[in-house]
Enzyme design. Sequence first.
Site: not given
Ligand code: KIV
Length: 283
Positions: A45, A114, A183
Amino acid sequence: MKRVTIADVRRMKENGERFAALTAYDVVTARLVDEAGIPIILVGDSLGMVVLGYDSTIPVTLDAMIHHTQAVVRGTQRALVVADLPFMTYHKSAEQALDSAARCIQEGGAQAVKLEGGRPVAGTIARLTSAGIPVMGHLGLTPQSIHQLGGYKAQGKTAAQAKSLVEDALAVEEAGAFSVVLECVPAELSGLLTERLSIPTIGIGAGPHCDGEIQVVSDVLGWFSDFVPKHARRYAKLSETAAEAIRAYADDVQGGRFPTEKESVSIPADVIGQVEEAFPIEP
Ligand code: KIV
């Protein structure tokens, strides 16, 4: 070509094989990442900032995620494609999460989703995985909670916060996630988690001890000239290359150097002659 599966991802950890993952949001980038042999592509996202020009991930909608996931899936043959569940598309209930994740899989074509959070979303992760939807967890700096966290800063720096993060990671693993993104977590803590968890840890700003590393593709390629996060390394400066190309194109058009005959299609003189006769220039 056979796609990478969550069993392959687990096996990489068991075999001690470190792996790279990258984000992608469009077919061209996805094809390049896939052809480079990167086993996991996340349609993050981060789309909100990288592609849509928002200043956070919060405005990203499920429809936008699905739209971009479809493009990424069309550009890949081998990588496992993971779609991010956006803000408030899985928080209200496990049923809401199921509906959102099902759309990412069915309409988007992703192989996994995710979601951000630890113990509070463990029940949701369990519900999704028991419905056959693979889930990647996301702990530490969780950008959807930016207002709660008070800024983009490292998490788990005190003993209490670090212990709480370990509890979250154990809950995410127990709930059935096949991997977990860490993260902006101190390197020592992500090292400890990598040892304690049986599922792969995938770091971003989490030091060198994770099983895998994920980065935002625009940071790696240098699409933006004004900002490089501390945790990123630029492997190219595409914004400079692109800006030069755009300026050169505009100069050539203005100077009459593009297009030339080489970039044009011709018809025989008698054909254009007939058209001229049919439409004479009025005196
Ligand atoms: O949205 C994204 O790009 C992420 C990464 C930083 C893991 O969640």
